[in-house]
Design an enzyme around this catalytic site. Structure first.
Site, PDB file in Angstrom:
ATOM      1  N   ASP A  27       0.841  -1.203   0.000  1.00  0.00           N
ATOM      2  CA  ASP A  27       0.000   0.000   0.000  1.00  0.00           C
ATOM      3  C   ASP A  27       0.875   1.253   0.000  1.00  0.00           C
ATOM      4  OD1 ASP A  27      -2.278   1.503   0.053  1.00  0.00           O
ATOM      5  OD2 ASP A  27      -2.650   1.281   2.188  1.00  0.00           O
ATOM      6  N   TRP A  32       2.960   7.946  -2.356  1.00  0.00           N
ATOM      7  CA  TRP A  32       4.360   8.129  -2.761  1.00  0.00           C
ATOM      8  C   TRP A  32       4.428   9.094  -3.943  1.00  0.00           C
ATOM      9  CZ3 TRP A  32       7.253   7.492  -7.148  1.00  0.00           C
ATOM     10  CH2 TRP A  32       8.646   7.427  -6.997  1.00  0.00           C
ATOM     11  N   ASN A  75     -10.514  -2.741  -6.198  1.00  0.00           N
ATOM     12  CA  ASN A  75      -9.706  -1.877  -7.070  1.00  0.00           C
ATOM     13  C   ASN A  75     -10.333  -1.652  -8.459  1.00  0.00           C
ATOM     14  OD1 ASN A  75      -6.458  -2.983  -5.825  1.00  0.00           O
ATOM     15  ND2 ASN A  75      -7.725  -1.256  -5.187  1.00  0.00           N
ATOM     16  N   TRP A  76     -11.287  -2.506  -8.842  1.00  0.00           N
ATOM     17  CA  TRP A  76     -11.961  -2.297 -10.138  1.00  0.00           C
ATOM     18  C   TRP A  76     -12.699  -0.964 -10.150  1.00  0.00           C
ATOM     19  CZ3 TRP A  76     -10.268  -5.049 -13.934  1.00  0.00           C
ATOM     20  CH2 TRP A  76      -9.916  -6.391 -13.761  1.00  0.00           C
TER      21      TRP A  76
END
Ligand code: FPP
Length: 249
Positions: A27, A32, A75-76
């Site tokens: 994750d 980031w 996540n779709w």
């Protein structure tokens, strides 16, 4: 610990016990990128380099199963462009890493709803799994379109079907039967679960299998997660007192 910062390769520590199965919730790619004013996709790109480095580290140290949460059923729902980029990255990763997997005796396996993946990714996965099927140095499980609840529903359907057909008696349904009907059939449960980027959540990952896993959460964002930190967690794992609900006296 010595660390070759240029290559990201860290020297292997001497450990008394190596977990057989390590699972990781990767994750923090988005954060980031955000910190660097970059597009989230750049974070995933950097994250896929970390995948390569941690797979290497796992193999070097002698882990037998490494399960990485690469794409969840949830996540779709991300923006189409991000999903597309992740699928593309995955395909590229599989293509690029095939030789490395062969050279290092790594078997690729996948858990999750493979049928939901785009045809091109599925074809590449099938090919990579077939080509690496005989490798037995380490099994890399990529959790793709994976959700723990969906996995449990699939297991219930499969066990119910066997019960209805008379293949299995109702009274014979036990924990082993359940485990054998999960995507992770024939694998040991993970002794260690790592989550990067500081969130204190399981996020629908391996709900059955992590019943007794030791959990380590690090604030490090996945793209910054290094072999050195991975080895340090493995060292700390040695000191955990795993009692499985019993006392140790
Ligand atoms: C979480 O970061 C990460 C993912 C949703 C996917 C993980 C994918 C990779 C590491 C790269 C591709 C994988 C392979 C196997 C090549 P996030 O986007 O949720 O981060 P955030 O919480 O900071 O937004």
């Amino acid at each position: 610990m010595n660390s070759d910062t240029a290559s990201g390769e860290s020297s292997i520590p001497v450990l008394a016990t190596i977990p057989e199965h390590v699972a990781i919730i990767m994750d923090g790619n988005g954060r980031w990128a955000k910190k660097r004013l970059l597009n989230r996709i750049k974070g995933h790109e950097k994250g896929s380099e970390t995948v390569r480095s941690i797979v290497r580290a796992g193999r070097k140290i002698g882990i037998k199963y490494l399960t990485l949460y690469a794409f969840s059923t949830e996540n779709w729902q991300r923006p189409k462009a991000e999903v597309k980029a992740l699928m593309h990255l995955l395909e590229r990763f599989l293509k690029k890493e095939l030789q490395e997997m062969q050279d290092n005796n790594i078997r690729l396996f996948t858990i999750g709803q493979q049928e939901k993946l785009p045809e091109k990714v599925r074809a590449r996965l099938q090919k990579t799994m077939a080509l690496t099927e005989k490798n037995n140095g380490m099994q890399l499980n990529l959790a793709l379109s994976y959700g723990g609840r969906a996995e449990i529903v699939r297991m219930v359907r499969s066990v119910a079907k066997q019960a209805v057909s008379g293949e299995i008696a109702m009274d014979a349904i036990n924990e082993d039967v359940v485990a054998r009907n999960l995507h992770t059939a024939d694998m040991p449960d993970p002794e260690l679960l790592i989550r990067t980027s500081g969130e204190m959540r399981i996020s629908n990952f391996l709900l059955w299998q992590i019943a007794y896993s030791e959990i380590f959460i690090t604030d490090t964002l996945w793209p910054d997660f290094s072999q050195e930190e991975f080895f340090n967690i493995l060292k700390e794992f040695q000191n955990r007192d795993r009692r499985f609900g019993k006392t140790n006296t």
